[in-house]
Design a protein around this motif. Structure first.
Motif: not given
Length: 324
Positions: A198-206, A233-237, A240-244, A260-262
């Motif tokens: 469960g949980g969000p896992g490594h979304l940025a890596v995925m 925090g850093d996970e959200a950041s 966002r970097i990956v999405v950008a 990236l404008q947060t």
């Protein structure tokens, strides 16, 4: 595996050296609107993930360091323990049996006791000898992931073959596969770990793996998911970097800037995380044709980069004409 699969993608945008990173990435900035450390060429430098291949790690930075990540408690098994922990006595003869033919050798000095206690508890459902072998393979995956990600992946695969029903093992296999440039395998393992724990896992890596497979649209979709909105925090950041970077893969440079404008874009911040974010934002601005603003944020990245992780100063020189 895509043609740049031997290169570790970086979505952190920390823009370190351009020389070949021993971990498989170029270590420099990418080109042609793509991010990461791929072997893409061109003069636009419109990339998100320029820099050293400091990918997201299992300790919060993408490193499969055999430690439990943040998230809900993992399930425990029943009885069992770790044979061969020298702190509790000498190994028995059964623990000295040779590895399976398809497994890499385990050095004698590698102890299961080196594994994080929380991860060791996740292995309690295994019989003692198997738990010991799995733990030692996980330790080796952690040791080798930076210098020899391919061998690290062999150890992670060996652990998965022995304990494929344990979430932390699948998670480690996924992160190690990501470091080795095996995007499809990394996605499969991380999805399995999420189903189990469960949980969000490594979304940025995925999401970055989706980009590595040439599917930036799917990376953007992950950035819009309910799990993504729950990150902080850093996970959200990082996400966002990956999405950008995915937006820039699609030549959507203005959208990358907006992504990236947060409030995290605070020039008073310092440290590697801030430097990466500022660097990526600067790169997106330059890609969108807003060069002067980009120079400003490269300067902010250089000021925040107290550990010298980026090449922000070099980018300033180039954009100012001094580096020609």
């Amino acid at each position: 595996m895509p043609e740049d699969s031997n290169e570790r993608r970086s979505f952190r945008g920390n823009g370190s050296s351009r020389s070949q990173d021993p971990r498989g990435g170029t270590g420099g900035r990418s080109s042609g609107g793509r991010s990461g450390e791929g072997n893409r060429s061109g003069d636009s430098r419109r990339a998100e993930g320029t820099g050293r291949s400091d990918a997201p790690r299992g300790d919060g930075r993408g490193r499969p360091d055999a430690r439990r990540n943040d998230g809900p408690p993992r399930r425990r098994g029943g009885e069992g323990g770790f044979a061969g922990d020298r702190r509790g006595g000498a190994r028995g003869p059964a623990d000295r049996r040779p590895p399976r033919p398809d497994e890499p050798d385990l050095p004698d000095e590698v102890e299961p006791g080196e594994l994080d206690p929380a991860v060791r508890r996740d292995l309690l459902s295994l019989d003692k000898n198997n738990a010991s072998a799995v733990a030692r393979h996980l330790v080796m995956a952690s040791r080798l992931v930076d210098d020899d990600p391919q061998l690290a992946l062999q150890h992670a695969r060996a652990a998965r073959q022995r304990a494929g029903r344990i979430a932390v093992v699948r998670e480690t296999a996924g992160i190690t596969a990501y470091h080795a440039g095996e995007w499809a395998e990394a996605l499969s393992e991380l999805r399995a770990a999420r189903r189990m724990a469960g949980g969000p896992g490594h979304l940025a890596v995925m999401a970055d793996c989706e980009r590595g497979l040439g599917r930036p649209e799917r990376a953007i979709e992950l950035g819009r998911s309910d799990e993504a909105r729950a990150l902080t925090g850093d996970e959200a950041s990082e996400l966002r970097i990956v999405v950008a970077g995915a937006r820039m893969d699609l030549n959507q440079y203005d959208q990358a800037v907006v992504t990236l404008q947060t409030p995290d874009l605070d020039a008073s911040r310092s440290g590697t995380a801030a430097a990466r974010l500022f660097y990526v934002y600067a790169d997106a601005l330059v890609a969108a044709g807003r060069v002067q603003e980009g120079v400003k944020w490269f300067l902010n990245a250089a000021a925040a980069d107290v550990d010298g992780e980026t090449d922000a100063e070099e980018r300033v020189e180039e954009l100012s004409g001094d580096g020609r």
